[in-house]
Motif scaffolding. Structure first.
Motif: not given
Length: 305
Positions: A5-19, A253-255, A2-3
């Motif tokens: 999880d993406v924020l707290l565990n950013p994927p490896q393939n992010l662009t500079v803008g996405e970072i 219990g709040i992530p 989910n969203f």
């Protein structure tokens, strides 16, 4: 995934803008959740400025110092020099220094001096002249919020770990390294300005006069900074002496970081902003009410003469 999880565990393939976008959103989350490095300071100065504009300015100036420090932090992360945060727990020393600066600012507001122990004021003692005390209370030194922001920025938590050890090293070069920290700081700034405006307008709920609102706001700010600063320094010293205390936490219990556990930082926010802030506001409001008859008596005395 989910969203969150993406924020707290950013994927490896992010662009500079996405970072940079992720860094900004993390900053928004950081500013919106109860954080011991931001909320007590913003609350104190915002309430002391007793207006939407003043509260927003308090949040802005604090966040400027905080943003500058975060830019430095992500640069160190890019260079691999932020490892000190993995080796040493700096929460204790940061709490101590933040507490000392808070207490100095609070003492200045309450008495116009930098060394004072107004314990009787906290306990509600009547061995003082409220009217004389009213003339001694000063406006919060708003520019001090920048110093607070710079110091508080050295505090380290889950959000700081993500931008320092995950996002900053992925930047394409040293010149880009400060940007995740800047965007994170701007996200925090956005929320601190909003909360600053809200905190400042708490003082207007009782429909007091402008002069009364100014006194109650400044007195509340002084007390929260002074006694909150003492609390921060004492907790910091305890952590330095007994580091394992800083590891204590009860999961909610709040992530979401700052909401995921009841820990030392969370309790500091509740104690300083929630308990001390509310008690100080009530005490200051009662003092205003006590002053009113006395001011009327003075006026009657003057008409007789």
């Amino acid at each position: 995934m989910n969203f969150i999880d993406v924020l707290l565990n950013p994927p490896q393939n992010l662009t500079v803008g996405e970072i940079l976008i992720v860094s900004y959103i993390l900053g928004l989350m950081h500013g919106a959740t109860p954080d011991e490095h931001t909320w007590p300071i913003t609350f104190s100065y915002a309430v002391g400025k007793y207006s939407t504009k003043g509260g927003m300015k308090a949040g802005l100036l604090f966040s400027l110092g905080f943003t500058a420090q975060r830019a430095l932090l992500t640069t160190l992360g890019f260079l691999g020099l932020a490892e000190i945060y993995n080796r040493y727990n700096l929460d204790g020393p940061v709490y101590i220094i933040v507490g000392i600066v808070m207490a100095i600012a609070g003492s200045y507001i309450l008495r116009g001096r930098y060394v004072h122990l107004p314990i009787d004021r906290l306990l509600g003692s009547e061995h003082h002249d409220p009217l004389a005390e009213r003339s001694q209370v000063r406006d919060p030194p708003i520019k001090m919020t920048i110093v607070h922001g710079l110091i508080a920025g050295f505090g380290f938590g889950a959000y700081a770990s993500i931008i320092t050890f995950v996002l900053a090293p992925r930047m394409p070069g040293l010149i880009y390294a400060p940007l995740p920290g800047v965007m994170f700081g701007l996200g925090t700034m956005t929320m601190q300005i909003i909360f600053g405006a809200l905190f400042a307008n708490v003082m207007r709920l009782k429909k007091l006069t402008e002069e009364d609102v100014k006194f109650v706001g400044s007195k509340t700010a002084g007390r929260v900074l002074y006694y909150g600063g003492m609390t921060f320094s004492i907790v910091g010293l305890i952590i330095v002496l007994f580091p394992t205390i800083d590891d204590w936490a009860v999961s909610t219990g709040i992530p979401i970081p700052n909401l995921n556990a009841i820990d030392v930082g969370f309790l500091l926010v509740v104690s300083v902003v929630g308990i001390l802030g509310v008690i100080s506001m009530i005490m200051s409001y009662r003092e205003i009410k006590q002053m009113k008859p006395k001011e009327g008596e003075v006026q009657k005395g003057n008409t007789k003469t």
